[in-house]
Structure formats: structure tokens, C-alpha cells
Scaffold this active site. Structure first.
Site, short mmCIF file in Angstrom:
data_model
loop_
_atom_site.label_atom_id
_atom_site.label_comp_id
_atom_site.label_asym_id
_atom_site.label_seq_id
_atom_site.Cartn_x
_atom_site.Cartn_y
_atom_site.Cartn_z
N GLY A 131 -7.96 -8.14 3.15
CA GLY A 131 -8.04 -7.28 4.32
C GLY A 131 -9.47 -7.03 4.74
O GLY A 131 -10.43 -7.45 4.08
N VAL A 132 -9.63 -6.28 5.84
CA VAL A 132 -10.96 -6.06 6.39
C VAL A 132 -11.80 -5.16 5.48
O VAL A 132 -13.01 -5.36 5.35
CB VAL A 132 -10.85 -5.47 7.81
N ASP A 133 -11.18 -4.19 4.81
CA ASP A 133 -11.95 -3.22 4.04
C ASP A 133 -12.67 -3.87 2.85
O ASP A 133 -13.89 -3.74 2.70
CB ASP A 133 -11.04 -2.09 3.55
N ALA B 68 -12.94 -6.45 -5.72
CA ALA B 68 -11.50 -6.71 -5.62
C ALA B 68 -11.19 -7.01 -4.17
O ALA B 68 -11.17 -6.10 -3.34
CB ALA B 68 -10.71 -5.51 -6.12
N MET B 69 -10.95 -8.28 -3.86
CA MET B 69 -10.75 -8.71 -2.48
C MET B 69 -9.26 -8.92 -2.20
O MET B 69 -8.66 -9.87 -2.71
CB MET B 69 -11.55 -9.99 -2.20
N SER B 70 -8.70 -8.03 -1.39
CA SER B 70 -7.27 -8.11 -1.08
C SER B 70 -6.97 -9.04 0.08
O SER B 70 -5.82 -9.36 0.33
CB SER B 70 -6.73 -6.72 -0.75
N CYS C 51 4.02 -3.83 -0.88
CA CYS C 51 4.08 -5.29 -0.79
C CYS C 51 5.44 -5.87 -1.15
O CYS C 51 5.83 -6.92 -0.63
CB CYS C 51 2.98 -5.93 -1.65
N CYS D 60 0.31 0.78 -9.48
CA CYS D 60 -0.42 -0.48 -9.34
C CYS D 60 -1.90 -0.27 -9.63
O CYS D 60 -2.53 -1.06 -10.35
CB CYS D 60 -0.22 -1.05 -7.94
N GLY E 226 -12.27 -1.68 -1.84
CA GLY E 226 -12.32 -1.23 -0.45
C GLY E 226 -11.57 0.05 -0.19
O GLY E 226 -11.23 0.35 0.95
#
Length: 383
Positions: A22-24, A18-20, A209, A112, A136
Site C-alpha cells: 500500500g501507499v503508507d 514491512a511493505m504491505s 483480508c 495479526c 506504515g
């Protein structure tokens, strides 16, 4: 077993990340790719794809989607963007508004995770024939001797996100992996630079968000323009001290913005949506000693009805503190008796239950706060 506790070689193991943006989550994708896993990146478009593009502190919005795509291209992994805006609005935003109008203090990030990321996204990962879904989040999961996996606090206490993940079910936990649970944040940043990720120095998201700058009332007013109702500000004895323009402008524990000239500091003690009253009082009246929970999720076993020593967390910014857990044998609920009273506990918040107050404690479960009982209410009213 490979590094994800799966009985396959990494190159035979498909992992959806799951790629948001962000860096994590980008580091998770990069690390797994480097270890030889079959990595597929998925980004969810949740809210305000256009207007949020250049707003700092947002997640799952325009700029973040662009950043996730750039990372996926650099890592040479497949990447998909899924439009979940309608699901997010129905499951998270609308519920947030209803809870807030009921005088509660909801935690939309919990919902969420429960309704979108760990339900709908997990289902999509299974459709892609993935062996697991990696995120992440800073939280740890480990195989348990009795079977299944346990959820634990992260190595980095300043980043621990177990509070927001208590509603993860045991079935979901078996399919989820959290590679950052054993890493400090500064190591994650170092790895991002080592992997050459463009987001290595990107700031962490801060706001919810869909709540810019933390202005909850502005969001509620836009979602429910006719819901705000003026009413009285009263003390604990019911004496009217002033007027307000809607309880949506107040939260339990709030001191600023009351605009009352009474000669002593007053705090919001509770909100009464049925009568549109804001009840205020001295800080001592905020002390809560007993909490009633509902909508429970158990990960470590609820125990018996008799008192069980545990530790609980009533705010994401507070450490777990000793308490007694009383399970409700007749229904889906529990009661918590705090060893030390807590201030500012409000219905609608999450109460997460841990096995103890240690830095790597296991999450036993948690629930939504339905009712709080103040300490020495009679003394507070007399004051």
C-alpha cells in the site's frame, strides 16, 4: 541520534520495512531510503495469494505483493517475500473462527499484529541484523525519560491505529519505528507522488483480508461447516420470538436481519453459544457501564488496584472516552467503569486504555473484553 532515535549514522543503520504493497508502507521505505538508511523491504504472503489477486480491499495478497515488489525495484532496495500463510491460518484465522463460534466479536487485525507482524516478522528482522523494524502504521512512539519507548495516538486522528497496536509489548516497541505517526494522510499521499511511487493513488485496504465484503458468517461457514446450529431468538425475559439458523449470523448491536414482527425495533443484546440462543431487546439494553478485561498487555504501567482515571476505546471507530480503571491485583485482568455508557460492546472486542482522552494520548495498554455489564438491566428487562 539519527531520525529513528538510534546512535548511528543513517548509512550505518539497517532498517527492515514491512511493505504491505500500500501507499503508507511504500512511503516509509521511500523516505528512509532518501534519508540514507540501509533499507530492506519484506512483504508477508498471508492469505489467498491466487484468488485475492484482483480483489480490492485486500492486504498481503497477490496484487499487493506485486505492488510492493515494484516499489522496491523503483527504490533500488532488496525485497523479500515470506510465505506466512500457515502461521497466519493457525494464529489468526483459526482463532478468529473459534472466538466467533463462542459468541464473541474478535478483532483479527490485533492478533495479526501480535502474533505475526510483531513477533515472527520482528524475529526475521533481527536475523537480518536490522537495527529496527519500521511499518506504515499511523501511530507514534517516543523515548521515555524513565527508559524505553511509549506508544501514542497519531497526529492524524482520522488515521490513528493505536487501537490495533495496544498488544505490542514493551520489548517489541523498543525495536519498532512508525515514521508516519507525525504525518497527516494527505501529506503521505503527497510524498508518494513526490517520490514517484506507482502506488501513490492506490486505494486504502478496507476489508479484513480473509473476510471479503465483511461477510463474517460466510467465512465461518467455510472454515467450520458443521458448526452452525439453529436455535431460538428470545427476548430478555426468555420468551421465544422466532428462530435462527446459527449465531454466526449475528453480532451484538445488530438490528437488521432479525425478521421479527413485534412492532418495535429490537437489537441483538447478547449471544449464548451453549444454548444457541440469540437474545434481543430494546436499544436501552445495549448500554454498557462496566467491562471486565482479560489477556492484558501493559505499556504505561497498570497502576494500583484503586480506581485510576483513564480514557478507553471499545471500538476502533470511536474516540477514547473517560473511564475509571480498576486493576485486578490477583490476576491478569482489569475492570473498566465507563463515565458514559457505551452501546454495542461485545465480548471478544479489544478495549484500549489511554492516559487521557487527548488527541495525542499515551497508550497505557489494553485487553480483550471478557464480560460486559449492562446499565439498568432490571429496567431493560421490564421494558
Amino acid at each position: 541520534m539519527n531520525s529513528l532515535d538510534l546512535p548511528k549514522a543513517p548509512h550505518e543503520t539497517r532498517v527492515v520495512v514491512a511493505m504491505s504493497g500500500g501507499v503508507d508502507s511504500s512511503v516509509v521505505a521511500g523516505l528512509l531510503k532518501r534519508q540514507g538508511y540501509d533499507v530492506v523491504g519484506i512483504t508477508l504472503q498471508l492469505y489467498d495469494h491466487g484468488a485475492a489477486t484482483h480483489r480490492k480491499g485486500a492486504c498481503c495478497a497477490g496484487q499487493d505483493i506485486h505492488d510492493a515488489r515494484r516499489v522496491a525495484e523503483a527504490l533500488d532496495i532488496p525485497h523479500y517475500v515470506l510465505d506466512y500463510e500457515d502461521r497466519f491460518r493457525e494464529s489468526v484465522i483459526d482463532r478468529f473462527a473459534e472466538s466467533y463460534l463462542a459468541g464473541e466479536t474478535p478483532i483479527p487485525c490485533v492478533e495479526c499484529n501480535r502474533s505475526i507482524k510483531f513477533r515472527d516478522l520482528l524475529r526475521t528482522a533481527r536475523d537480518l541484523e536490522a537495527d529496527c523494524l519500521a511499518t506504515g502504521h499511523y501511530v507514534a512512539s517516543r523515548p521515555e525519560a524513565a527508559g524505553g519507548r511509549g506508544l501514542y495516538r497519531a497526529l492524524d486522528p482520522a488515521r490513528d491505529q493505536s487501537y490495533f497496536l495496544y498488544a505490542t509489548t514493551a520489548e517489541q516497541l523498543d525495536f519498532l519505528r512508525f515514521p508516519l505517526g507525525e504525518l497527516p494522510k494527505d501529506e503521505t499521499r503527497r510524498l508518494a507522488r513526490e517520490l514517484g511511487l506507482a502506488v501513490a493513488e492506490k486505494a486504502d485496504s478496507q476489508d479484513i483480508c480473509f473476510v471479503p465484503q465483511g461477510r463474517y458468517a460466510d467465512v465461518i461457514a467455510r472454515l467450520r461447516p458443521d458448526a452452525a446450529r439453529a436455535g431460538d431468538i428470545v427476548d430478555l425475559g426468555g420468551q421465544v420470538l422466532g428462530r435462527h439458523e446459527g449465531i454466526i449470523h449475528y453480532t451484538v448491536g445488530q438490528r437488521r436481519g432479525l425478521r421479527l414482527a413485534v412492532g418495535e425495533p429490537l437489537y441483538v443484546i447478547r449471544l449464548e453459544p451453549d444454548t444457541a440462543r440469540v437474545v434481543v431487546g430494546p436499544r436501552t439494553a445495549l448500554a454498557t457501564s462496566r467491562i471486565r478485561l482479560g489477556d492484558m498487555n501493559w505499556l504505561g504501567g497498570p497502576g494500583e488496584a484503586a480506581a485510576r482515571p483513564v480514557a478507553v476505546r471499545v471500538r476502533s471507530t470511536r474516540d477514547p472516552r473517560p473511564a475509571l480503571l480498576f486493576r485486578d491485583p490477583q490476576g491478569d485482568g482489569a475492570e473498566i467503569e465507563l463515565a458514559t455508557p457505551e452501546d454495542g460492546v461485545s465480548p471478544g472486542q479489544a478495549c484500549v486504555i489511554y492516559a487521557d482522552d487527548g488527541p495525542r494520548a499515551r497508550v497505557l495498554g489494553g485487553g480483550t473484553i471478557r464480560r460486559v455489564d449492562a446499565l439498568a438491566r432490571g429496567a431493560a428487562q421490564a421494558a
